[in-house]
Enzyme design. Sequence first.
Site, PDB file in Angstrom:
ATOM      1  N   SER A   1      65.187  65.349  36.126  1.00  0.00           N
ATOM      2  CA  SER A   1      65.223  66.808  36.247  1.00  0.00           C
ATOM      3  C   SER A   1      65.136  67.235  37.712  1.00  0.00           C
ATOM      4  O   SER A   1      65.993  66.862  38.505  1.00  0.00           O
ATOM      5  CB  SER A   1      64.115  67.422  35.384  1.00  0.00           C
ATOM      6  OG  SER A   1      64.319  68.796  35.185  1.00  0.00           O
TER       7      SER A   1
ATOM      8  N   ASP B   1      71.213  68.772  26.294  1.00  0.00           N
ATOM      9  CA  ASP B   1      70.551  69.297  27.487  1.00  0.00           C
ATOM     10  C   ASP B   1      71.359  70.479  28.023  1.00  0.00           C
ATOM     11  O   ASP B   1      72.580  70.386  28.170  1.00  0.00           O
ATOM     12  CB  ASP B   1      70.481  68.187  28.538  1.00  0.00           C
ATOM     13  CG  ASP B   1      69.669  68.550  29.765  1.00  0.00           C
ATOM     14  OD1 ASP B   1      69.276  69.721  29.910  1.00  0.00           O
ATOM     15  OD2 ASP B   1      69.432  67.642  30.593  1.00  0.00           O
TER      16      ASP B   1
ATOM     17  N   HIS C   1      66.788  67.512  26.955  1.00  0.00           N
ATOM     18  CA  HIS C   1      66.364  67.253  28.329  1.00  0.00           C
ATOM     19  C   HIS C   1      65.107  66.372  28.382  1.00  0.00           C
ATOM     20  O   HIS C   1      64.118  66.656  27.721  1.00  0.00           O
ATOM     21  CB  HIS C   1      66.105  68.607  29.015  1.00  0.00           C
ATOM     22  CG  HIS C   1      65.908  68.534  30.481  1.00  0.00           C
ATOM     23  ND1 HIS C   1      66.863  68.056  31.343  1.00  0.00           N
ATOM     24  CD2 HIS C   1      64.852  68.897  31.263  1.00  0.00           C
ATOM     25  CE1 HIS C   1      66.420  68.148  32.584  1.00  0.00           C
ATOM     26  NE2 HIS C   1      65.197  68.632  32.568  1.00  0.00           N
TER      27      HIS C   1
END
Length: 319
Positions: free
Chosen positions: A163, A261, A293
């Site tokens: 991320s 995601d 995600h």
Amino acid sequence: MATDESGADEVAIDAPTYFRIFKSGRIERLHLPPALPAGLDEATGVSSKDVVLDSSTGLTVRVYLPKLQDPSKKKKLPVLVYIHGGGFVIESAFSSSYHNYLNLLAATAGVIVASVEYRLAPEHPLPAAYEDCWAALRWAASAQDEWIAEHGDVARLFVAGDSAGGNATHDMLVRASGNGDDGPTSIEGAILFHPWFGGSTLIDGEEESSWEFNARFWAFVCPGAVGGSDDPRVNPVAPGAPPMEKQLGCKRMLVCAATEDKLFARERAYYDAVAASAWPGTVDWFESDGEEHVFFLNKPECDKAKQLMDRVVAFIAGA
């Protein structure tokens, strides 16, 4: 707009269960997993310790050493610098999510991991986190630590992150390419797990709500960004950004994504740009179908997380 309990401050950015940001710049951190101490992990046999690199900023690295199968052979292990996610505003190298996952990664891949505890925004807006991660990467590459010096092979240096940590991983590659102030650093490979990228223009497959949220959020964590959400640090493929081949200071790359995601379209656009560039390295794409995600942090024992781990292990091994 909602107001906080005093009615004096309006919410500017709301990420339910994770964080809430107010117009004043104040943040409420809602996602607070427990911090776990370093030490021996009985399940994996991995030992870990914390090393303070800068007491004035709190920059610390948690180093993970897998159980040595045959210590007499003195086999040198790859060294991987890991950068945690959390939008640059939450999470920690010490949190249960990352501590447990990196114990598993160190054991499965047979790699020494150096996980970076960097400064968070808004108290320390970007580029503070980038600078901390770069200092940690340079430290790991120098083999100053006794575990890395004795058991690590810094000629096989990797950097990885998820991320926001995936975003920071790209920034490390830019710096390692020689575009940073400290000159080039030799990196064997980079692994970007579900990296966070954005841009000022909506792209195919990107949800408008996600695109708009990311633009506002980037302005919060990096208020000095030139070009807003087309700053090359968050949009490496923006018009006017350096050619991709000048941004990538590594030999190999693995970009990992999950089909559910909201960042998927941006992740694919990044991969496509790297693959189409004149960069002389090799880039691979790994897709987890039907997952969201950073799912692998929350359910590392599920089949898709195991498949991802297998691919990461193979990548580190050179396959």
